[in-house]
Design a protein around this motif. Sequence first.
Motif, short mmCIF file in Angstrom:
data_model
loop_
_atom_site.label_atom_id
_atom_site.label_comp_id
_atom_site.label_asym_id
_atom_site.label_seq_id
_atom_site.Cartn_x
_atom_site.Cartn_y
_atom_site.Cartn_z
N ASP A 137 4.28 10.03 -33.22
CA ASP A 137 3.75 9.05 -34.13
C ASP A 137 2.35 8.98 -33.53
OD1 ASP A 137 5.90 8.18 -35.57
OD2 ASP A 137 6.59 6.93 -34.18
N MET A 138 2.08 8.64 -32.05
CA MET A 138 0.80 8.60 -31.68
C MET A 138 -0.29 9.72 -31.99
SD MET A 138 -1.42 6.47 -30.14
CE MET A 138 -0.96 5.48 -29.21
N GLN A 139 0.17 11.06 -31.80
CA GLN A 139 -0.53 12.05 -32.36
C GLN A 139 -0.88 12.00 -33.82
OE1 GLN A 139 1.29 16.11 -31.26
NE2 GLN A 139 1.13 16.58 -33.41
N ASP A 140 -0.15 11.62 -34.73
CA ASP A 140 -0.42 11.50 -36.12
C ASP A 140 -1.63 10.31 -36.26
OD1 ASP A 140 1.31 13.29 -36.88
OD2 ASP A 140 2.78 11.83 -37.53
N LEU A 141 -1.49 9.23 -35.57
CA LEU A 141 -2.47 8.10 -35.82
C LEU A 141 -3.90 8.60 -34.92
CD1 LEU A 141 -0.53 5.07 -34.31
CD2 LEU A 141 -1.30 5.39 -36.66
N ASN A 142 -3.65 9.48 -33.89
CA ASN A 142 -5.00 9.96 -33.13
C ASN A 142 -5.82 11.03 -34.04
OD1 ASN A 142 -6.54 9.93 -30.93
ND2 ASN A 142 -5.61 11.29 -29.69
N ARG A 143 -5.03 11.96 -34.75
CA ARG A 143 -5.54 12.90 -35.62
C ARG A 143 -6.14 12.09 -36.82
NH1 ARG A 143 -1.31 15.40 -37.98
NH2 ARG A 143 -0.62 16.30 -36.00
N THR A 144 -5.47 11.17 -37.36
CA THR A 144 -5.88 10.66 -38.76
C THR A 144 -7.03 9.55 -38.66
OG1 THR A 144 -3.42 10.58 -39.61
CG2 THR A 144 -5.13 8.77 -40.63
N TYR A 145 -7.01 8.87 -37.39
CA TYR A 145 -8.05 7.97 -37.26
C TYR A 145 -9.46 8.44 -36.50
CZ TYR A 145 -4.91 4.93 -39.75
OH TYR A 145 -4.13 4.20 -40.96
N LEU A 146 -9.30 9.23 -35.46
CA LEU A 146 -10.13 9.70 -34.57
C LEU A 146 -10.51 11.06 -34.70
CD1 LEU A 146 -9.19 7.59 -31.42
CD2 LEU A 146 -10.90 6.99 -33.16
N GLY A 147 -9.71 12.00 -35.41
CA GLY A 147 -9.76 13.28 -35.76
C GLY A 147 -9.58 14.21 -34.31
N LEU A 148 -8.55 13.63 -33.36
CA LEU A 148 -8.39 14.02 -32.31
C LEU A 148 -6.97 14.83 -31.89
CD1 LEU A 148 -9.86 11.60 -29.97
CD2 LEU A 148 -10.88 13.80 -30.51
N PRO A 149 -6.86 16.07 -31.42
CA PRO A 149 -5.48 16.47 -31.62
C PRO A 149 -4.48 15.77 -30.38
CG PRO A 149 -6.88 17.84 -30.01
CD PRO A 149 -7.74 16.79 -30.90
N GLY A 150 -3.34 15.84 -30.54
CA GLY A 150 -2.28 15.24 -29.59
C GLY A 150 -2.40 13.78 -29.27
N PRO A 151 -1.27 13.42 -28.48
CA PRO A 151 -1.31 11.96 -28.58
C PRO A 151 -2.27 11.42 -27.28
CG PRO A 151 0.47 13.03 -27.19
CD PRO A 151 -0.24 14.09 -27.85
N THR A 152 -2.29 10.01 -27.22
CA THR A 152 -3.04 9.24 -26.28
C THR A 152 -2.12 7.97 -25.71
OG1 THR A 152 -5.41 8.35 -25.84
CG2 THR A 152 -4.46 7.72 -27.93
N ASN A 153 -2.61 7.36 -24.97
CA ASN A 153 -1.72 6.21 -24.35
C ASN A 153 -1.72 5.11 -25.17
OD1 ASN A 153 -4.47 5.42 -23.65
ND2 ASN A 153 -4.01 6.05 -21.53
N VAL A 154 -3.06 4.67 -25.77
CA VAL A 154 -3.02 3.32 -26.45
C VAL A 154 -4.31 3.70 -27.73
CG1 VAL A 154 -4.68 2.36 -24.93
CG2 VAL A 154 -3.47 1.06 -26.53
N LEU A 155 -4.11 3.13 -28.72
CA LEU A 155 -5.23 3.01 -29.75
C LEU A 155 -5.45 1.79 -30.04
CD1 LEU A 155 -4.48 6.32 -32.00
CD2 LEU A 155 -6.40 5.72 -30.24
N SER A 156 -6.61 1.21 -30.27
CA SER A 156 -6.80 -0.30 -30.78
C SER A 156 -7.86 -0.17 -32.04
CB SER A 156 -7.50 -0.83 -29.76
OG SER A 156 -6.73 -1.20 -28.59
N PHE A 157 -7.37 -1.01 -33.10
CA PHE A 157 -7.99 -1.09 -34.46
C PHE A 157 -8.45 -2.31 -34.57
CE2 PHE A 157 -4.71 2.34 -34.45
CZ PHE A 157 -5.56 3.56 -34.71
N PRO A 158 -9.71 -2.66 -33.94
CA PRO A 158 -10.24 -4.25 -34.05
C PRO A 158 -10.51 -4.62 -35.52
CG PRO A 158 -11.62 -2.90 -32.64
CD PRO A 158 -10.57 -1.66 -33.16
#
Length: 131
Positions: free
Chosen positions: A47-68
């Motif tokens: 799920d995080m990989q999808d969010l990271n790609r969709t919103y930041l254009g980055l491959p792979g997962p990351t630990n935390v994403l924030s959307f202020p």
Amino acid sequence: MIEVSPGAYRPGIPVSRRELSALMANALEIFGLSGKTLSLRLVSDLDMQDLNRTYLGLPGPTNVLSFPLDDPAAPDYLGDMAISVDTVAREAFLYGQEPKRHFLRMLCHGILHLAGLDHGPHMFDLTDAAV
């Protein structure tokens, strides 16, 4: 509000839902954000990989994403945050940290991003104070 993606909440999460709500309220108070709210999703790496790609254009997962959210119509709503429980567990193991402590650090890290702080030494000082 706390949302758990299907498959993300499992025995590996180092806090219960009740503890998580209390920890979020405590962190908001420590950071001077009492009365503010946020949405937290606990997700898998997939799920995080999808969010990271969709919103930041980055491959792979990351630990935390924030959307202020900076919306005058909702001044007490900080925004949305996602934490990958898979990545946080892996990082805790790799860094030799207690899983609960690392999870809480990522929770605080995400809250500080929602509050408008970016990476830098002061952010990490605040995060460590709350953990």
